[in-house]
Design a protein around this motif. Structure first.
Motif, PDB file in Angstrom:
ATOM      1  N   ASN A 115     -18.971   7.634  -0.636  1.00  0.00           N
ATOM      2  CA  ASN A 115     -17.657   7.272  -0.105  1.00  0.00           C
ATOM      3  C   ASN A 115     -16.601   8.329  -0.367  1.00  0.00           C
ATOM      4  O   ASN A 115     -15.526   8.286   0.188  1.00  0.00           O
ATOM      5  N   LEU A 116     -16.918   9.246  -1.273  1.00  0.00           N
ATOM      6  CA  LEU A 116     -15.874  10.110  -1.780  1.00  0.00           C
ATOM      7  C   LEU A 116     -15.841  11.428  -1.035  1.00  0.00           C
ATOM      8  O   LEU A 116     -16.866  12.069  -0.842  1.00  0.00           O
ATOM      9  N   PHE A 121     -10.832  14.887  -3.938  1.00  0.00           N
ATOM     10  CA  PHE A 121     -10.934  14.549  -5.354  1.00  0.00           C
ATOM     11  C   PHE A 121     -10.617  15.763  -6.222  1.00  0.00           C
ATOM     12  O   PHE A 121      -9.804  15.693  -7.146  1.00  0.00           O
ATOM     13  N   VAL A 155      -1.181  13.169  -6.923  1.00  0.00           N
ATOM     14  CA  VAL A 155      -1.479  11.761  -6.723  1.00  0.00           C
ATOM     15  C   VAL A 155      -1.419  11.406  -5.246  1.00  0.00           C
ATOM     16  O   VAL A 155      -2.212  10.610  -4.740  1.00  0.00           O
ATOM     17  N   LEU A 158      -4.590  12.244  -3.601  1.00  0.00           N
ATOM     18  CA  LEU A 158      -5.608  11.245  -3.906  1.00  0.00           C
ATOM     19  C   LEU A 158      -5.393   9.989  -3.074  1.00  0.00           C
ATOM     20  O   LEU A 158      -6.354   9.377  -2.579  1.00  0.00           O
ATOM     21  N   SER A 159      -4.138   9.593  -2.893  1.00  0.00           N
ATOM     22  CA  SER A 159      -3.896   8.371  -2.139  1.00  0.00           C
ATOM     23  C   SER A 159      -4.231   8.566  -0.668  1.00  0.00           C
ATOM     24  O   SER A 159      -4.578   7.610   0.016  1.00  0.00           O
ATOM     25  N   ALA A 161      -6.838  10.011   0.300  1.00  0.00           N
ATOM     26  CA  ALA A 161      -8.273   9.791   0.408  1.00  0.00           C
ATOM     27  C   ALA A 161      -8.612   8.329   0.628  1.00  0.00           C
ATOM     28  O   ALA A 161      -9.636   8.014   1.230  1.00  0.00           O
ATOM     29  N   VAL A 162      -7.781   7.411   0.117  1.00  0.00           N
ATOM     30  CA  VAL A 162      -8.080   5.995   0.313  1.00  0.00           C
ATOM     31  C   VAL A 162      -7.134   5.351   1.311  1.00  0.00           C
ATOM     32  O   VAL A 162      -7.232   4.165   1.583  1.00  0.00           O
ATOM     33  N   GLU A 165      -8.139   2.910   4.406  1.00  0.00           N
ATOM     34  CA  GLU A 165      -8.525   1.517   4.183  1.00  0.00           C
ATOM     35  C   GLU A 165      -7.350   0.686   3.688  1.00  0.00           C
ATOM     36  O   GLU A 165      -7.231  -0.474   4.013  1.00  0.00           O
ATOM     37  N   MET A 166      -6.538   1.300   2.853  1.00  0.00           N
ATOM     38  CA  MET A 166      -5.485   0.507   2.214  1.00  0.00           C
ATOM     39  C   MET A 166      -4.126   1.164   2.376  1.00  0.00           C
ATOM     40  O   MET A 166      -3.642   1.851   1.475  1.00  0.00           O
ATOM     41  N   LEU A 168      -1.417  -0.153   2.137  1.00  0.00           N
ATOM     42  CA  LEU A 168      -0.521  -0.706   1.125  1.00  0.00           C
ATOM     43  C   LEU A 168      -0.364   0.255  -0.045  1.00  0.00           C
ATOM     44  O   LEU A 168       0.737   0.508  -0.530  1.00  0.00           O
ATOM     45  N   LEU A 169      -1.506   0.836  -0.472  1.00  0.00           N
ATOM     46  CA  LEU A 169      -1.463   1.733  -1.622  1.00  0.00           C
ATOM     47  C   LEU A 169      -0.670   2.993  -1.303  1.00  0.00           C
ATOM     48  O   LEU A 169       0.070   3.496  -2.136  1.00  0.00           O
ATOM     49  N   LEU A 170      -0.827   3.482  -0.076  1.00  0.00           N
ATOM     50  CA  LEU A 170      -0.055   4.654   0.326  1.00  0.00           C
ATOM     51  C   LEU A 170       1.429   4.382   0.220  1.00  0.00           C
ATOM     52  O   LEU A 170       2.193   5.192  -0.301  1.00  0.00           O
ATOM     53  N   LEU A 172       2.855   2.220  -1.622  1.00  0.00           N
ATOM     54  CA  LEU A 172       3.210   2.161  -3.038  1.00  0.00           C
ATOM     55  C   LEU A 172       3.471   3.554  -3.585  1.00  0.00           C
ATOM     56  O   LEU A 172       4.437   3.781  -4.318  1.00  0.00           O
ATOM     57  N   GLY A 173       2.581   4.486  -3.206  1.00  0.00           N
ATOM     58  CA  GLY A 173       2.742   5.850  -3.680  1.00  0.00           C
ATOM     59  C   GLY A 173       4.051   6.443  -3.232  1.00  0.00           C
ATOM     60  O   GLY A 173       4.713   7.163  -3.981  1.00  0.00           O
TER      61      GLY A 173
END
Lengths: 209, 477
Positions: A115-116, A121, A155, A158-159, A161-162, A165-166, A168-170, A172-173
């Motif tokens: 997945n990575l 990374f 950071v 890194l965000s 990279a995900v 899918e999410m 929401l996390l972006l 947040l960042g």
């Protein structure tokens, strides 16, 4: 294309480790902001257009323009000398940052995960640790802030990279970014300039046991 | 609802300049907050607005915070009114606004059932706490604030990286939701490597709030520089925020084979924290910092118990709960000490019994409590901690901990007794012996209530309290 951007991000880290003048650091920050702008456009095809626009606007406005501009303003206003004042020699710094990058590459090769995306990374982690290294190896408060912003950039990579899918996390960042830039820079450093005229970290060293 | 009301009140506090209106607003908030606590208590185990869940652990911590918020706000009022000569209407408004924002953010962080929401509220606690630490606007306060903000900013970034790694481990499981409930349900499906990495980052980040080894320094400076009542909140409720968040993350990892690994990490960090606290407490000369280091020691003990497992989990929660009641006593009493001596160096303090008998007894009782001597509350929980270490087979750690605790009691005792009984070292009696402010003994009443309540709850716990802790223990599988 995205790999080229990310690798040039890693190269900026090497440059940052040997830079002597604060002006150079700021130019690198601007450059990193533009890299992140491009990277977020290229690596987030799946999220909604509105969200993508918001993220890209954030990278260009905050990372590439506003934050470096505020730092430059602070430097001028508080008449900070233009030298970065590292504790270690440039050669040692270069060696340390290079070894950070090498170690993260070795580390990422030991991970068995399909997945990575390894490039993300490696670049993210090495940016993060280089930021930490900048914080501990430079004397001035202003370089500590620059180090913190470098960590933020790592950071953010890194965000990305995900992010597909999410989202929401972006977001947040991005909140984290705005928190840092407004809070640490805007309110706080102006205050430091008011209370103490010499914004050297050595002045803030008396609170201990 | 409650959140909106808090924001409204704190904005009103910042804008308003009138003294009476200011205190009325604080009083209103106090009533609202107590009502909120009671509401959560009666609607235990319900999910509210999708992201908040009033599970027993959260309600327990919330009730403890409700309980200490009364004396804290009372003393904050006393502090601003009497001690703080430089207070202007503006700084007063900002002070109270930040204080109630801090209390609200702490309680929301307890109640949140979503990792991201917890993260946001932790960030808000940093913001509001830094305003409070900078209340005095001196260069030392600035230094404390600067260090606190900077370290907390880095720690919050670490937590964020941890959340990102966690989401990588979720990819494998095909889960999108990062609420704690769903994480715990799917714990078995998470990818162990990413889970471990994310635990490491989240743990490191949380230590800034929790006060354990890598990032404890920020909290010490903050408690030293913040006004006494604020120190009381920082040393109890804010540390609990770190503990509750760590507890929930640990609950997720406890459903996987990586549990013992995480336990080892926590144990190492905890024993190191107690060691650091010992080193500083035996040689420290600033009495407020000493109280702050005592908090580090207690958090270390609680996390050690949590890592030991078994009865230790119960002991850890009980310890945290009782610590929340006991630790504010010292910080609240500290303000009265400062009012007499105008100093916090141990060389300037002494003969406290002569100046303020009620306060001196509070300090004595507080010392017995934080040293966990038998008639006090923390003795009960600390005894259980040792029980869990013994039954878990961590004999070496237990021996080390016992030795360290002995040193701590010695270091704490030397300074406290110096404060209470011996004449001060610098110049015998206070210069203006006559001008020493008389302190009304009634001001120490809240401290007595807190100590008595903690002893009562420790030796004669109501069934509901035991039930809540046991429910919380069930989260750790």
């Amino acid at each position: 294309m995205i790999d080229i951007l990310l690798i040039s991000m890693a190269i900026t880290l090497l440059y940052m480790s040997i830079a002597n003048r604060l002006q150079t650091y700021l130019s690198i920050l601007v450059f990193q902001g533009f890299i992140l702008f491009g990277a977020s456009y290229l690596s987030l095809p799946d999220i909604s257009t509105f969200n993508l626009l918001f993220i890209m606007l954030e990278t260009i406005v905050f990372k590439a323009i506003a934050v470096p501009w505020i730092i430059r303003y602070i430097i001028k206003r508080n008449k900070i000398t233009r030298i970065a004042e590292p504790y270690l020699s440039n050669f040692a710094s270069l060696l340390i940052v290079t070894s950070i990058i090498v170690v993260t590459i070795v580390l990422s090769n030991s991970i068995q995960d399909r997945n990575l995306d390894r490039t993300f990374f490696v670049v993210a982690l090495s940016t993060l640790f280089t930021g930490l290294y900048l914080i501990v190896s430079r004397k001035k408060i202003i370089t500590h802030i620059i180090g913190y912003i470098v960590i933020e950039n790592g950071v953010f990579v890194l965000s990305l990279a995900v992010g597909n899918e999410m989202p929401l996390l972006l977001n947040l960042g991005i909140m984290l970014d705005i928190f840092a830039s407004i809070f640490i820079l805007g309110v706080f450093f102006n205050k430091i300039g008011d209370v103490l005229k010499d914004p050297d970290v050595n002045v803030l060293q008396n609170l201990k046991d | 609802m409650f959140l909106a009301a808090t924001f409204a009140i704190s904005t009103a506090l910042v804008i308003n300049k009138n003294r009476g209106v200011n205190y009325a607003l604080v009083l209103l908030y106090q009533c609202l907050f107590l009502g909120f606590g009671v509401y959560q208590y009666f609607y235990i185990n319900t999910i509210q607005h999708g992201v908040f869940k009033s599970d027993p652990l959260a309600v327990l911590m919330l009730l403890a915070l409700c309980f200490i918020s009364v004396p804290v706000l009372f003393h904050a009022y006393r502090y601003i009114d009497k001690d703080d000569s430089e207070a202007t209407p503006h700084t007063r408004g900002v002070f109270f606004a930040a204080l109630i924002l801090l209390i609200t953010a702490c309680s929301m962080a307890y109640l949140s059932d979503h990792l991201a929401v917890t993260w946001i509220f932790i960030e808000i606690t940093t913001l509001s706490a830094s305003v409070l630490i900078y209340h005095h606007r001196s260069i030392r306060a600035l230094e404390g604030t600067w260090k606190y903000v900077f370290i907390c900013a880095i720690s919050i970034t670490f937590i964020y990286v941890g959340i990102l790694f966690l989401s990588l481990s979720l990819k494998e499981a095909g889960v999108q939701d990062i609420s704690f409930t769903s994480l715990m349900k799917n714990a078995g499906k998470l990818d162990p490597f990413w889970l471990k990495l994310s635990f490491l980052f989240i743990y490191t980040g949380l230590t800034a709030k929790l006060g354990l080894v890598p990032m404890y320094t920020a909290g010490i400076d903050a408690k030293d520089k913040a006004p006494g009542p604020v120190g009381a909140i920082l040393a109890s409720a804010l540390m609990n925020v770190g503990f509750v968040s760590l507890y929930r993350v640990y609950a997720v990892i406890s459903g996987t084979p990586s549990m013992s690994w995480a336990g080892t990490i926590m144990m190492i960090a905890a024993i190191l924290s107690v060691f650091v606290a010992t080193v500083y407490m035996t040689r420290i000369k600033n009495i407020k910092r000493m109280f702050a280091y005592s908090g580090i020691e207690h958090m270390g003990i609680a996390v050690l118990a949590l890592a030991a497992g078994g009865i230790g989990v119960y002991a850890a929660i009980l310890h945290i709960f009782l610590h929340t009641l006991v630790k504010p006593v010292l910080f609240l009493q500290y303000n009265q000490i400062y009012r007499i001596y105008q100093s916090k160096s141990i060389y300037d303090l002494g003969n406290y019994f002569r100046y303020n008998r009620a306060g001196a007894i509070v300090i004595l009782l507080g010392f017995i409590s934080v040293a966990a001597m038998p008639p006090s509350a923390l003795f009960v929980s600390e005894f259980m901690v040792f029980q869990s270490l013994f039954s878990g087979g961590h004999l070496l750690i237990m021996a080390v901990l016992l030795i360290l605790l002995t040193f701590i009691i010695w270091g704490l005792g030397v300074n406290i007794f110096k404060l209470l009984f011996t004449p001060r070292i610098s110049e015998g009696l206070l210069k203006e012996e006559i001008n020493v402010p008389k302190i009304n003994p009634w001001e120490s009443l809240p401290q007595y209530v807190l100590i008595i309540a903690s002893v009562y709850l420790a030796y004669n716990p109501p069934a509901k309290l035991v039930w809540m802790i046991q429910e919380a223990v069930k989260l750790i599988q």
